[in-house]
Design a protein around this motif. Structure first.
Motif, PDB file in Angstrom:
ATOM      1  N   VAL A 136       9.062   1.390  11.006  1.00 25.36           N
ATOM      2  CA  VAL A 136       9.944   2.508  10.709  1.00 25.36           C
ATOM      3  C   VAL A 136       9.915   3.451  11.917  1.00 25.36           C
ATOM      4  O   VAL A 136       8.862   3.642  12.532  1.00 25.36           O
ATOM      5  CB  VAL A 136       9.486   3.223   9.411  1.00 25.36           C
ATOM      6  N   LEU A 140      11.384   9.226  11.016  1.00 21.78           N
ATOM      7  CA  LEU A 140      11.625   8.875   9.617  1.00 21.78           C
ATOM      8  C   LEU A 140      10.295   8.676   8.890  1.00 21.78           C
ATOM      9  O   LEU A 140      10.143   9.100   7.734  1.00 21.78           O
ATOM     10  CB  LEU A 140      12.476   7.604   9.546  1.00 21.78           C
ATOM     11  N   ARG A 144       9.158  10.792   5.590  1.00 22.19           N
ATOM     12  CA  ARG A 144       8.805  10.122   4.334  1.00 22.19           C
ATOM     13  C   ARG A 144       7.425  10.529   3.848  1.00 22.19           C
ATOM     14  O   ARG A 144       7.211  10.757   2.657  1.00 22.19           O
ATOM     15  CB  ARG A 144       8.837   8.598   4.527  1.00 22.19           C
ATOM     16  N   ASN A 179      12.539  -0.924   8.327  1.00 20.30           N
ATOM     17  CA  ASN A 179      12.894  -0.325   7.037  1.00 20.30           C
ATOM     18  C   ASN A 179      13.400   1.103   7.248  1.00 20.30           C
ATOM     19  O   ASN A 179      12.736   2.078   6.924  1.00 20.30           O
ATOM     20  CB  ASN A 179      11.667  -0.346   6.111  1.00 20.30           C
ATOM     21  N   ASP A 180      14.602   1.210   7.804  1.00 25.10           N
ATOM     22  CA  ASP A 180      15.155   2.530   8.115  1.00 25.10           C
ATOM     23  C   ASP A 180      16.435   2.828   7.340  1.00 25.10           C
ATOM     24  O   ASP A 180      17.142   3.789   7.642  1.00 25.10           O
ATOM     25  CB  ASP A 180      15.422   2.662   9.619  1.00 25.10           C
ATOM     26  N   GLY A 181      16.722   2.008   6.334  1.00 30.01           N
ATOM     27  CA  GLY A 181      17.938   2.222   5.550  1.00 30.01           C
ATOM     28  C   GLY A 181      17.624   2.351   4.075  1.00 30.01           C
ATOM     29  O   GLY A 181      16.467   2.523   3.685  1.00 30.01           O
ATOM     30  N   PRO A 182      18.651   2.273   3.219  1.00 36.50           N
ATOM     31  CA  PRO A 182      18.418   2.339   1.772  1.00 36.50           C
ATOM     32  C   PRO A 182      17.584   1.152   1.302  1.00 36.50           C
ATOM     33  O   PRO A 182      17.615   0.068   1.907  1.00 36.50           O
ATOM     34  CB  PRO A 182      19.832   2.302   1.181  1.00 36.50           C
ATOM     35  N   HIS A 184      17.772  -0.929  -1.073  1.00 34.56           N
ATOM     36  CA  HIS A 184      18.405  -2.183  -1.490  1.00 34.56           C
ATOM     37  C   HIS A 184      18.634  -3.135  -0.310  1.00 34.56           C
ATOM     38  O   HIS A 184      18.792  -4.342  -0.496  1.00 34.56           O
ATOM     39  CB  HIS A 184      19.714  -1.921  -2.250  1.00 34.56           C
ATOM     40  N   GLN A 185      18.624  -2.589   0.917  1.00 35.60           N
ATOM     41  CA  GLN A 185      18.777  -3.464   2.085  1.00 35.60           C
ATOM     42  C   GLN A 185      17.578  -4.397   2.255  1.00 35.60           C
ATOM     43  O   GLN A 185      17.692  -5.450   2.896  1.00 35.60           O
ATOM     44  CB  GLN A 185      18.938  -2.622   3.355  1.00 35.60           C
TER      45      GLN A 185
END
Length: 203
Positions: A136, A140, A144, A179-182, A184-185
């Motif tokens: 990540v 971000l 988080r 893992n930098d998106g929503p 569900h991706q």
């Protein structure tokens, strides 16, 4: 018996747990280092007896379990104490993870090891066929951790700095999920790696 084992690691706030949950949903056994670390110092265990012999009964809670808060204070104020605790706990955790992976049903198994880079990487985990790093971007990750734990930026920075750097983790990676998106991706990314690992384990 799963003869093929994949290590999954990543920094705090990277989303390792979200990734491993998706592998579990596809029928893959996940051996968790955090759970193993608790089990190897459970009441009555040889690990707990060795910790008490090294640090004294004051590290026990009233119910006979390891007082993790007291232990944390001891090891974070004294690097030698931290190394001593790790020398007791880490070999037992590695042995338990290896046994759990070897005993798993399915084409392959996963060992979820948050501190894989810090704990010696491939040298200490030679039974891992591949290492998947959940990566990540730094900003971000910081955001988080602050949101997840309700902490300020200074504490988040110290938590991140206490772990291996992003570059150190990526240096041991065979595979990377960014893992930098929503969330569900992650479904498609994990599904693609699952197909890849099934093919590798069958080869």
């Amino acid at each position: 018996m799963a003869a093929y084992c994949v290590g999954v690691t990543g920094g705090v706030g990277s989303g390792k747990s979200e990734v491993t949950r998706r592998f579990e949903a596809l029928g893959i056994r996940v051996a968790d280092a955090d759970l193993a670390a608790r089990e190897v110092v459970a009441p009555g265990s040889a690990g707990l007896a060795e910790v008490v012999a090294a640090f004294g009964v004051e590290v026990l809670a009233a119910d006979g379990t390891l007082d993790r808060s007291a232990m944390r204070k001891r090891v974070f104020s004294a690097p030698d104490a931290r190394r001593q605790l790790e020398s007791i706990v880490h070999p037992r955790v590695r042995a338990q993870l290896q046994a759990q992976c070897a005993a798993a049903d399915g084409p392959y198994a996963i060992a979820a090891v948050p501190l894989l880079a810090e704990g010696g990487g491939r040298d200490r985990y030679p039974w891992l066929q591949r290492i998947l790093v959940v990566d990540v971007p730094a900003e971000l990750q910081r955001d988080r951790v602050m949101r997840r734990d309700g902490i300020d930026g200074g504490l988040a920075d110290r938590m991140i700095a206490s772990q291996a750097s992003r570059e150190q983790r990526l240096a041991i990676a065979d595979d990377v999920i960014v893992n930098d998106g929503p969330l569900h991706q992650l479904d498609a990314l994990v599904a693609a790696l699952d197909r890849h690992y099934r093919a590798l384990s069958a080869a």
